[in-house]
Design a protein around this motif. Structure first.
Motif, PDB file in Angstrom:
ATOM      1  N   LYS A 295     -78.483 -69.429 -44.761  1.00 60.19           N
ATOM      2  CA  LYS A 295     -79.358 -69.778 -45.876  1.00 60.19           C
ATOM      3  C   LYS A 295     -78.672 -70.617 -46.957  1.00 60.19           C
ATOM      4  N   LEU A 296     -77.492 -71.136 -46.649  1.00 56.96           N
ATOM      5  CA  LEU A 296     -76.754 -71.974 -47.606  1.00 56.96           C
ATOM      6  C   LEU A 296     -76.678 -73.417 -47.133  1.00 56.96           C
ATOM      7  N   ASN A 297     -76.791 -74.323 -48.093  1.00 51.05           N
ATOM      8  CA  ASN A 297     -76.512 -75.735 -47.860  1.00 51.05           C
ATOM      9  C   ASN A 297     -75.327 -76.090 -48.734  1.00 51.05           C
ATOM     10  N   LEU A 298     -74.369 -76.773 -48.165  1.00 50.06           N
ATOM     11  CA  LEU A 298     -73.226 -77.255 -48.945  1.00 50.06           C
ATOM     12  C   LEU A 298     -73.303 -78.768 -48.927  1.00 50.06           C
ATOM     13  N   ASP A 299     -73.635 -79.346 -50.075  1.00 54.41           N
ATOM     14  CA  ASP A 299     -73.780 -80.790 -50.193  1.00 54.41           C
ATOM     15  C   ASP A 299     -72.598 -81.356 -50.960  1.00 54.41           C
ATOM     16  N   ASN A 300     -72.138 -82.516 -50.513  1.00 50.61           N
ATOM     17  CA  ASN A 300     -71.023 -83.195 -51.170  1.00 50.61           C
ATOM     18  C   ASN A 300     -71.509 -84.486 -51.795  1.00 50.61           C
ATOM     19  N   LEU A 301     -70.978 -84.774 -52.961  1.00 52.22           N
ATOM     20  CA  LEU A 301     -71.266 -86.009 -53.668  1.00 52.22           C
ATOM     21  C   LEU A 301     -69.929 -86.609 -54.080  1.00 52.22           C
ATOM     22  N   THR A 302     -69.698 -87.850 -53.692  1.00 58.76           N
ATOM     23  CA  THR A 302     -68.437 -88.497 -54.042  1.00 58.76           C
ATOM     24  C   THR A 302     -68.479 -88.908 -55.510  1.00 58.76           C
ATOM     25  N   ALA A 303     -67.470 -88.506 -56.251  1.00 55.10           N
ATOM     26  CA  ALA A 303     -67.404 -88.780 -57.694  1.00 55.10           C
ATOM     27  C   ALA A 303     -67.094 -90.245 -57.943  1.00 55.10           C
ATOM     28  N   GLY A 304     -67.680 -90.773 -59.010  1.00 53.24           N
ATOM     29  CA  GLY A 304     -67.388 -92.131 -59.450  1.00 53.24           C
ATOM     30  C   GLY A 304     -66.123 -92.152 -60.291  1.00 53.24           C
ATOM     31  N   ALA A 305     -65.804 -93.312 -60.812  1.00 50.28           N
ATOM     32  CA  ALA A 305     -64.549 -93.521 -61.540  1.00 50.28           C
ATOM     33  C   ALA A 305     -64.366 -92.562 -62.724  1.00 50.28           C
ATOM     34  N   ASN A 306     -65.360 -92.422 -63.560  1.00 48.83           N
ATOM     35  CA  ASN A 306     -65.228 -91.574 -64.748  1.00 48.83           C
ATOM     36  C   ASN A 306     -66.065 -90.314 -64.654  1.00 48.83           C
ATOM     37  N   GLN A 307     -66.463 -89.936 -63.476  1.00 51.94           N
ATOM     38  CA  GLN A 307     -67.304 -88.761 -63.293  1.00 51.94           C
ATOM     39  C   GLN A 307     -66.431 -87.530 -63.088  1.00 51.94           C
ATOM     40  N   PRO A 308     -66.722 -86.440 -63.791  1.00 52.36           N
ATOM     41  CA  PRO A 308     -65.906 -85.232 -63.613  1.00 52.36           C
ATOM     42  C   PRO A 308     -66.196 -84.565 -62.269  1.00 52.36           C
ATOM     43  N   TYR A 309     -65.214 -83.843 -61.776  1.00 59.42           N
ATOM     44  CA  TYR A 309     -65.402 -83.049 -60.566  1.00 59.42           C
ATOM     45  C   TYR A 309     -66.165 -81.796 -60.973  1.00 59.42           C
ATOM     46  N   SER A 310     -67.106 -81.391 -60.144  1.00 54.47           N
ATOM     47  CA  SER A 310     -67.915 -80.234 -60.518  1.00 54.47           C
ATOM     48  C   SER A 310     -68.433 -79.509 -59.286  1.00 54.47           C
ATOM     49  N   VAL A 311     -68.851 -78.272 -59.525  1.00 53.57           N
ATOM     50  CA  VAL A 311     -69.474 -77.438 -58.508  1.00 53.57           C
ATOM     51  C   VAL A 311     -70.691 -76.800 -59.170  1.00 53.57           C
ATOM     52  N   SER A 312     -71.820 -76.815 -58.482  1.00 50.02           N
ATOM     53  CA  SER A 312     -73.006 -76.138 -59.009  1.00 50.02           C
ATOM     54  C   SER A 312     -73.736 -75.439 -57.874  1.00 50.02           C
ATOM     55  N   ILE A 313     -74.387 -74.348 -58.231  1.00 52.27           N
ATOM     56  CA  ILE A 313     -75.210 -73.590 -57.294  1.00 52.27           C
ATOM     57  C   ILE A 313     -76.628 -73.643 -57.832  1.00 52.27           C
ATOM     58  N   LYS A 314     -77.571 -74.005 -56.971  1.00 53.40           N
ATOM     59  CA  LYS A 314     -78.977 -74.057 -57.386  1.00 53.40           C
ATOM     60  C   LYS A 314     -79.861 -73.650 -56.224  1.00 53.40           C
ATOM     61  N   PRO A 315     -81.066 -73.182 -56.521  1.00 55.09           N
ATOM     62  CA  PRO A 315     -81.994 -72.853 -55.435  1.00 55.09           C
ATOM     63  C   PRO A 315     -82.327 -74.107 -54.635  1.00 55.09           C
ATOM     64  N   THR A 316     -82.431 -73.953 -53.329  1.00 53.50           N
ATOM     65  CA  THR A 316     -82.802 -75.086 -52.483  1.00 53.50           C
ATOM     66  C   THR A 316     -84.287 -75.382 -52.689  1.00 53.50           C
ATOM     67  N   PRO A 317     -84.619 -76.643 -52.990  1.00 56.79           N
ATOM     68  CA  PRO A 317     -86.031 -76.970 -53.222  1.00 56.79           C
ATOM     69  C   PRO A 317     -86.855 -76.849 -51.957  1.00 56.79           C
TER      70      PRO A 317
END
Length: 122
Positions: free
Chosen positions: A100-122
């Motif tokens: 029941k989990l999705n792990l999605d990755n987003l590549t950070a841009g030059a000045n974008q902070p690294y982050s982790v968030s948990i949210k309900p799957t739409p």
């Protein structure tokens, strides 16, 4: 008597001036976040592969797995750091809850902070 006439004339003219209408303004609504949890990863902790960061990431996996509804974990970081982050998160996910989990990755841009968030799957 003349100053009184001037005062009355000025008062009459002031009464004819356009007064802006009074409108009720709604306070600006701030966007409602549906995140269950979100945090920024300190770059120095990520660069050093800090054991405390690894433990926190495992707890992220545990927290996401404990949700009653399907959940998405979104990880934002440089591409070279994503395998480490993903592995640390999956360590905290019990095998029976991985479905029941999705792990999605987003590549950070030059000045974008690294982050982790948990949210309900739409």
């Amino acid at each position: 008597m003349k100053p009184l006439l001037i005062f009355v004339a000025l008062l009459a003219l002031a009464g004819c001036a356009q007064v802006p209408p009074v409108t009720a303004t709604q306070p600006e609504k701030t966007p409602v976040s549906t995140d269950i949890m979100s945090f920024t990863i300190p770059p120095d902790a990520l660069g050093a592969r800090d054991p405390q960061l690894t433990a926190v990431l495992a707890k992220v996996g545990t927290l996401a797995a404990a949700q009653k509804q399907p959940t998405t974990i979104l990880v934002t970081a440089l591409g070279q750091d994503l395998p480490y982050l993903n592995q640390a998160i999956w360590r905290g996910v019990p095998a029976q809850h991985a479905v029941k989990l999705n792990l999605d990755n987003l590549t950070a841009g030059a000045n974008q902070p690294y982050s982790v968030s948990i949210k309900p799957t739409p």
